[in-house]
Write an enzyme that holds these catalytic residues in place. Structure first.
Site, PDB file in Angstrom:
ATOM      1  CG  HIS A  28      -1.807  -1.204   1.304  1.00 40.41           C
ATOM      2  ND1 HIS A  28      -1.371  -2.455   1.675  1.00 40.41           N
ATOM      3  CD2 HIS A  28      -3.129  -1.346   1.036  1.00 40.41           C
ATOM      4  CE1 HIS A  28      -2.379  -3.311   1.642  1.00 40.41           C
ATOM      5  NE2 HIS A  28      -3.454  -2.665   1.260  1.00 40.41           N
ATOM      6  N   GLY A 117      -3.699  -3.570  11.416  1.00 39.28           N
ATOM      7  CA  GLY A 117      -4.079  -4.034  10.088  1.00 39.28           C
ATOM      8  C   GLY A 117      -5.584  -4.246  10.060  1.00 39.28           C
ATOM      9  N   PRO A 118      -6.082  -5.113  10.943  1.00 42.79           N
ATOM     10  CG  PRO A 118      -6.469  -7.114  12.067  1.00 42.79           C
ATOM     11  CD  PRO A 118      -5.378  -6.117  11.746  1.00 42.79           C
ATOM     12  CD  GLU A 407     -19.974  -6.045  24.826  1.00 45.42           C
ATOM     13  OE1 GLU A 407     -19.930  -5.355  23.772  1.00 45.42           O
ATOM     14  OE2 GLU A 407     -20.960  -6.040  25.592  1.00 45.42           O
TER      15      GLU A 407
END
Lengths: 661, 661
Positions: A28, A117-118, A407
């Site tokens: 990227h 990343g996530p 959560e």
């Protein structure tokens, strides 16, 4: 440093990112090119760090939440002189065994603070870093005093967890947390306007943040904005308007610049446009020297810090170091042993969530670094110990956190607290809502972060709340996750043992699955050893050669014990194996596994959950007494009958197989 | 109705809720008591419904996102005359086999629109309802014209998914979506101020909503606010300031009123304070009659609608009904068969994500109700067909949705789209990010909602993005979820078959696990039958009695095929079983399972994922060739070698076991 122009320093990042992605044929380039000015201002003028010691405890943390822009971070580590980040590493971007994986991994690359990343994970984890910094400062004073800076993207801010993170940080007034939002208006599908119209500055303000817009290519404006952020009594978000792929003649400002190499022609055009007349991975000496000097800028602050640190009393300094290194206190083991003895001497028929509270009461006496909390289920999770003091907005003396109904935000904050160093975070919700926390729990497991998940209400045993709240597949789903240790203790003693194992696991997370309902003690004799340590053990031996082995975990062990007695009375030699951790049992050496599993011809597993995973113990032809689908809303005892999870069902299955044999 | 005072009608809800929870000895009285005025205004003055026909397609939808307040909904269903909701059902609140489970379940109770309780799900699902309404109106005109009202709580608004839902609804300008926020300032741990300081009205405005505060006990103010919301060109949020447990003398306004029975004394005190001088479950005739009349108010609107509906052309009316009833078009089966023939005649070595695109191109020709989208990974997920038109803000002709980077928001919106009726939603992201969507995917499974999850990049085969993006445990985690069908097809033909099975499953969701990388065709002969329908089938038979069975799914089937050839060449009789759906195979009758699994003494499974679950096929002593932990960042082919997932590894394992036998 003053000799080299800001733009040239920023262009070094751009060029290395373009070259790295081009050589990897993957990656990227867009974000590093767009955010290079912002990063350059931050690193050259603000970030407190010492490249010679990336682990200096009081460094400012820089978190690249937009982990896909990893070449930005790798380029900065190389330029500022991190010893492990050589030019060869940049040339091996995204290749096997390099220090430069596609997305940054703290457990793999020196100078990377957390695994990102996530999307959304970096920003949510950063809240934990900033919180840990304030809590540690409340104990240790001026040896802890640093900022947490985050570079984030539209993607981070679109993810739901961004809301949880912002709300928690805004509420607690974590004023040393500063987000630099790479506001480039582009996502993978195209212009952000395809899918989003949120006014992010207004949004942050509504969450109690200081926030403003800035031109992300105007170095003095960026610097002024960061100064205002530092002065604010709230966390800050600076929306830096940037051009993705800045400099690329055709692809800049488009989604084409986001996630693929520019291509030779476009790359050459970009270098030309940027006035960067150097070959692949070439950084001219003056620019490299200027960057290397940036990497040394923090050395004097580091030296000052060392003086302050060494002025601390010996015991305090030793404690700081012990905690920072994730070494557990020596007194912990004995505290658990004493608790176990007491629980055998004075047995209690309580829920394992209550047993967990008993373990916590013992632990907090000897482990000062515990930080406990709940996602707004404190009275149900039994997480609040008698001595607990709350963390409050701007007041960080306490060690109990009301995480709110967040959560994933809680799990990510725990990751940050543990990664920062100095604390062991343990947080709770209903086990069914591990689903909400799962992306951050996966980061705990992948990034080897020692956090403890206290998950109560672990089966249909929670009763009337019904199938929306009754986990049936969650044990399997969590057991399947690598490096996530799942324990489901059967009584007070096993709970103490599982807590000990959780505390001792310093290279990854643990989940404790705990019952809402009361359970009969099954461990009636004291053992100094931790019997749960192999995942399973023979709780009751058969009289003579076993015809039947019954395996069970948690609340179903008492069912197995009752069934064993009935079968023994019928003359069917039966043993019971308690399996507090199925996957830990399956990780034992083959011989040990076989010894624990045994060779009784009839194998029965009992667990108020789905069968998935249990065939490894009982085989395809084994009998599983458990759930076949979702639960139902009714009192727990009726549900156990409805779904046939009873001692009688075990006895019937064992008897009929025994008679047929 | 005008004869009976608003307060008395609202108190009927309060009294029934208190009595229901008291008798159940469990439940949540606080919300129904607090929100009774808001609900009474909505139901008596605004909600378009006909209690005699809870399935009337053009009814306004009322979604109780705060599902723990289920007694509010059950009381309203009873009071307005829903035939199934008798007084006995209220008396059996939270008991086995009642229609009144702890949290509302659409698949179980007439008049419940969706399953709520896990916080945030109701509000996020409502976006799908509101979107479906507009999309259907764009096709069918004035037979589709209704509001979607949502009653939500602080918990809903604290959950991250609230952000995703708000952002999507605000962006698309879903002006007929109206949230009534029960702003009672109390959560389980205590006052909301313990954990939250968000300015919700400002927050909604930043997301493009119309929003305002109102006194939630002032009926005329509430009514005026709903009128303004109806008139807005944006979705609306009305923050209704209420007192939790309104009327309870000691517990009102505290967390004590939230989640447990009031107790006899407090209940009596509340009834007294409310002037409700009636016994348990007693509703005086005048109040009941007034409420029953509310249940009939919509009858004339319903009759008008029926006239409009009957005026539609026959084919259009039939199509509407077919779609609304989730009946698939007759042409679908043949379209898939033709595609399969073509794919055998002209084999393509493509990724299964591309194969999925080919299936979609065939399906959209014959299934007009498909609504496809992606969470900002359109070019990677291969979800956009050639003819696709985008849904845009205020423009609902299109059938392609840019969901943004909002995986859970997408999944929940898909639930709402499917539950509304008229559409089959299919949405995509990377398979690793099923973790983000999981709570909504669980609602799909539990609530039996036919939605299709297109999950691409399904293993280490995605390569360079690394372990943060490489699923290893996700197949197991999804297979463990009841009523979630997971397919992992091996080539173009299997992908077409799995798509057919996904489309035909109308009582629950399907996940398609699809490769990023190209795969060699393994299905080289056409079969009219759908070979994937039993979850597994013998792809290659052994020559003679099989010594080895190799089981594989998806991208590893080509490895199994290559290994089979090598083993056959060595004279080791080997068969290959393709297992596109492990859990579907394990659901087959025992005899069928045994026939497919076979009795070869050596069993080997190959899957680029964790072993968890596979022992049911290969046994404890079987060989598993797959992942033992997280992946790594490198080109895919190198990763397969690194982790030993190769034909050579299969051959070696088979040979060494064969030689040892």
């Amino acid at each position: 440093m003053a000799q080299v122009d800001h733009s040239k320093m920023a262009n070094a990042i751009r060029a290395l990112a373009m070259d790295g992605v081009e050589k990897a044929k993957s990656g990227h380039p867009g974000l590093p090119m767009g955010a290079a000015d912002v990063a350059t201002v931050l690193f050259t003028q603000f970030l407190k760090f010492d490249a010679a010691d990336p682990k200096w405890p009081d460094r400012d943390r820089f978190i690249l939440s937009a982990g896909h822009g990893s070449m930005l971070l790798y380029a900065l580590l190389y330029l500022t002189g991190n010893k492990e980040m050589t030019l060869d590493q940049l040339k091996n971007f995204r290749q096997l065994h390099s220090k430069t994986p596609g997305h940054p991994e703290n457990f793999h690359t020196s100078g990377v603070e957390t695994t990102t990343g996530p999307l959304g994970q970096g920003i949510a984890t950063s809240v934990g870093f900033a919180l840990a910094e304030r809590m540690l400062a409340a104990e240790y004073g001026d040896v802890v005093d640093h900022y947490t800076y985050v570079l984030c993207s539209d993607g981070d801010l679109m993810e739901g967890v961004s809301h949880e993170a912002m709300a928690l940080a805004g509420h607690l007034k974590l004023s040393k947390l500063i987000f630099l939002y790479d506001d480039n208006g582009i996502s993978i599908d195209g212009p952000l306007t395809l899918a989003d119209s949120v006014d992010q500055v207004a949004r942050f303000k509504a969450h109690g943040w200081n926030s403003e817009h800035v031109d992300g290519h105007d170095q003095s404006a960026i610097a002024a904005s960061i100064k205002r952020a530092q002065a604010s009594d709230r966390p800050s978000m600076i929306a830096c308007k940037t051009t993705i792929g800045f400099g690329a003649p055709k692809k800049a400002g488009t989604s084409k610049a986001h996630g693929e190499p520019l291509g030779a022609e476009e790359l050459a055009g970009a270098k030309k446009a940027l006035g960067w007349d150097y070959g692949p991975f070439e950084v001219p000496d003056d620019v490299l020297t200027a960057w290397r000097n940036v990497g040394k800028q923090g050395a004097s602050a580091h030296a000052d810090w060392t003086k302050r640190f060494e002025a601390l009393p010996d015991d305090k300094r030793a404690e700081f170091t012990r905690r920072n290194d994730h070494v557990r206190p020596a007194a912990m083991e004995d505290a658990i042993r004493q608790l176990k003895k007491k629980l055998v001497d004075e047995p209690q028929t309580v829920a394992t969530r209550k047993a967990s509270e008993l373990a916590l009461e013992a632990l907090v006496q000897v482990v000062p670094e515990m930080v406990i909390g709940s996602a707004d289920l404190t009275p149900s999770n039994n997480t609040r110990t008698k001595s607990a003091i709350e963390v409050k907005p701007g007041d960080f003396k306490g060690r109990y956190i009301h995480y709110g109904i967040r959560e994933m935000g809680m799990a990510a904050a725990m990751n940050g607290i543990a990664l920062h160093g100095g604390f062991i975070p343990a947080g709770a919700t209903f086990m069914c809502f591990t689903d909400y926390a799962r992306p951050a729990m996966r980061i705990s497991a992948l990034a080897q972060i020692p956090v403890i998940y206290i998950m109560t209400h672990d089966s249909i045993g929670l009763g009337e709340d019904g199938p929306t709240h009754q986990p049936v597949e969650h044990l399997a789903a969590m057991r399947a996750m690598p490096n996530m240790r799942v324990f489901r203790p059967a009584d007070t003693v096993e709970t103490a043992e599982c807590w000990q194992l959780a505390m001792e696991k310093t290279n990854g997370p643990t989940m404790l699955a705990l019952s809402r309902q009361n359970l009969t003690p099954v461990r009636t004799t004291h053992h100094d050893d931790n019997l749960c340590a192999a995942g399973g053990y023979e709780l009751i031996a058969a009289k003579g050669k076993a015809a039947v082995s019954i395996f069970a975990s948690g609340s179903e062990v008492e069912i197995a014990v009752a069934a064993q007695k009935q079968l023994a009375d019928k003359g069917i030699a039966t043993r019971v194996v308690s399996v507090p951790s199925l996957e830990l049992l399956l990780e034992q050496p083959e011989e040990r596994q076989k010894a624990i599993i045994g060779d009784a011809p009839i194998k029965i597993a009992v667990e108020a959950a789905v069968r998935f995973g249990w065939d490894a113990v009982i085989g395809h032809d084994g009998t599983f007494i458990g759930m076949k689908g979702f639960g139902s809303s009714a009192p727990a005892k009726e549900l156990y009958k409805l779904f046939g999870i009873t001692a009688e069902a075990v006895v019937e299955a064992a008897t009929s197989k025994h008679n047929a044999a």
